[in-house]
Design a protein around this motif. Structure first.
Motif, PDB file in Angstrom:
ATOM      1  N   VAL A   6      57.229   9.264  59.113  1.00 29.29           N
ATOM      2  CA  VAL A   6      58.226   9.644  58.114  1.00 29.29           C
ATOM      3  C   VAL A   6      58.628   8.436  57.273  1.00 29.29           C
ATOM      4  N   ALA A   7      58.845   7.287  57.907  1.00 28.14           N
ATOM      5  CA  ALA A   7      59.236   6.080  57.159  1.00 28.14           C
ATOM      6  C   ALA A   7      58.114   5.634  56.224  1.00 28.14           C
ATOM      7  N   ARG A   8      56.896   5.729  56.679  1.00 25.98           N
ATOM      8  CA  ARG A   8      55.754   5.340  55.832  1.00 25.98           C
ATOM      9  C   ARG A   8      55.609   6.291  54.645  1.00 25.98           C
ATOM     10  N   ALA A   9      55.816   7.596  54.891  1.00 27.32           N
ATOM     11  CA  ALA A   9      55.717   8.574  53.798  1.00 27.32           C
ATOM     12  C   ALA A   9      56.830   8.372  52.774  1.00 27.32           C
ATOM     13  N   LEU A  10      58.012   8.008  53.225  1.00 26.65           N
ATOM     14  CA  LEU A  10      59.120   7.784  52.303  1.00 26.65           C
ATOM     15  C   LEU A  10      58.970   6.485  51.520  1.00 26.65           C
ATOM     16  N   SER A  11      58.292   5.520  52.096  1.00 21.79           N
ATOM     17  CA  SER A  11      58.160   4.225  51.410  1.00 21.79           C
ATOM     18  C   SER A  11      57.080   4.262  50.313  1.00 21.79           C
ATOM     19  N   ARG A  12      56.218   5.257  50.310  1.00 20.36           N
ATOM     20  CA  ARG A  12      55.172   5.332  49.270  1.00 20.36           C
ATOM     21  C   ARG A  12      55.634   5.987  48.034  1.00 20.36           C
ATOM     22  N   GLY A  34      58.652   7.631  68.346  1.00 18.56           N
ATOM     23  CA  GLY A  34      58.397   6.452  67.511  1.00 18.56           C
ATOM     24  C   GLY A  34      57.313   6.713  66.482  1.00 18.56           C
ATOM     25  N   GLY A  35      56.274   7.438  66.877  1.00 24.60           N
ATOM     26  CA  GLY A  35      55.206   7.766  65.933  1.00 24.60           C
ATOM     27  C   GLY A  35      55.693   8.664  64.812  1.00 24.60           C
ATOM     28  N   VAL A  36      56.504   9.637  65.136  1.00 25.86           N
ATOM     29  CA  VAL A  36      57.053  10.524  64.103  1.00 25.86           C
ATOM     30  C   VAL A  36      57.939   9.735  63.147  1.00 25.86           C
ATOM     31  N   VAL A  37      58.784   8.868  63.685  1.00 25.05           N
ATOM     32  CA  VAL A  37      59.656   8.048  62.835  1.00 25.05           C
ATOM     33  C   VAL A  37      58.814   7.144  61.940  1.00 25.05           C
ATOM     34  N   TRP A  38      57.760   6.561  62.479  1.00 23.11           N
ATOM     35  CA  TRP A  38      56.895   5.682  61.698  1.00 23.11           C
ATOM     36  C   TRP A  38      56.225   6.454  60.574  1.00 23.11           C
TER      37      TRP A  38
END
Length: 101
Positions: free
Chosen positions: A95-101, A89-93
């Motif tokens: 990656v998702a945060r990095a893609l949203s910026r 879950g931490g890895v997914v979070w």
């Protein structure tokens, strides 16, 4: 020499207990020996190169080890499952945060 002839030679040489990647000893015919070596080499390449089969076997071994671990120590197995889920879950979070910026 037919395929059944080479099979009878391999049986006579005791090839029934050999793995498919080994060359049986005692083959006197150079052509039969070359065929046996080629067959063993191709089998070894197939064993090493078949990544899906290797992954399937590795995942089955890991699942069996996990079942044994869970049977022996269920509390630690639950803790390990929670830790793995948190890590994924931490890895997914991240990656998702990095893609949203």
């Amino acid at each position: 020499m037919t395929n059944s002839d080479s099979t009878s030679i391999q049986r006579a040489a005791g090839a029934s207990s050999l793995p498919k990647t080994a060359v049986p000893a005692g083959i006197l015919d150079p052509v039969a020996s070359a065929r046996a070596e080629l067959k063993a080499a191709l089998a070894a390449i197939e064993v090493k190169g078949n990544v899906p089969r290797r992954l399937d076997k590795a995942s089955k071994r890991a699942a069996a080890k996990a079942r044994v671990f869970a049977d022996r120590n269920p509390v630690a197995a639950v803790a390990a499952a929670v830790a793995i889920a948190a890590a994924v879950g931490g890895v997914v979070w991240v990656v998702a945060r990095a893609l949203s910026r």
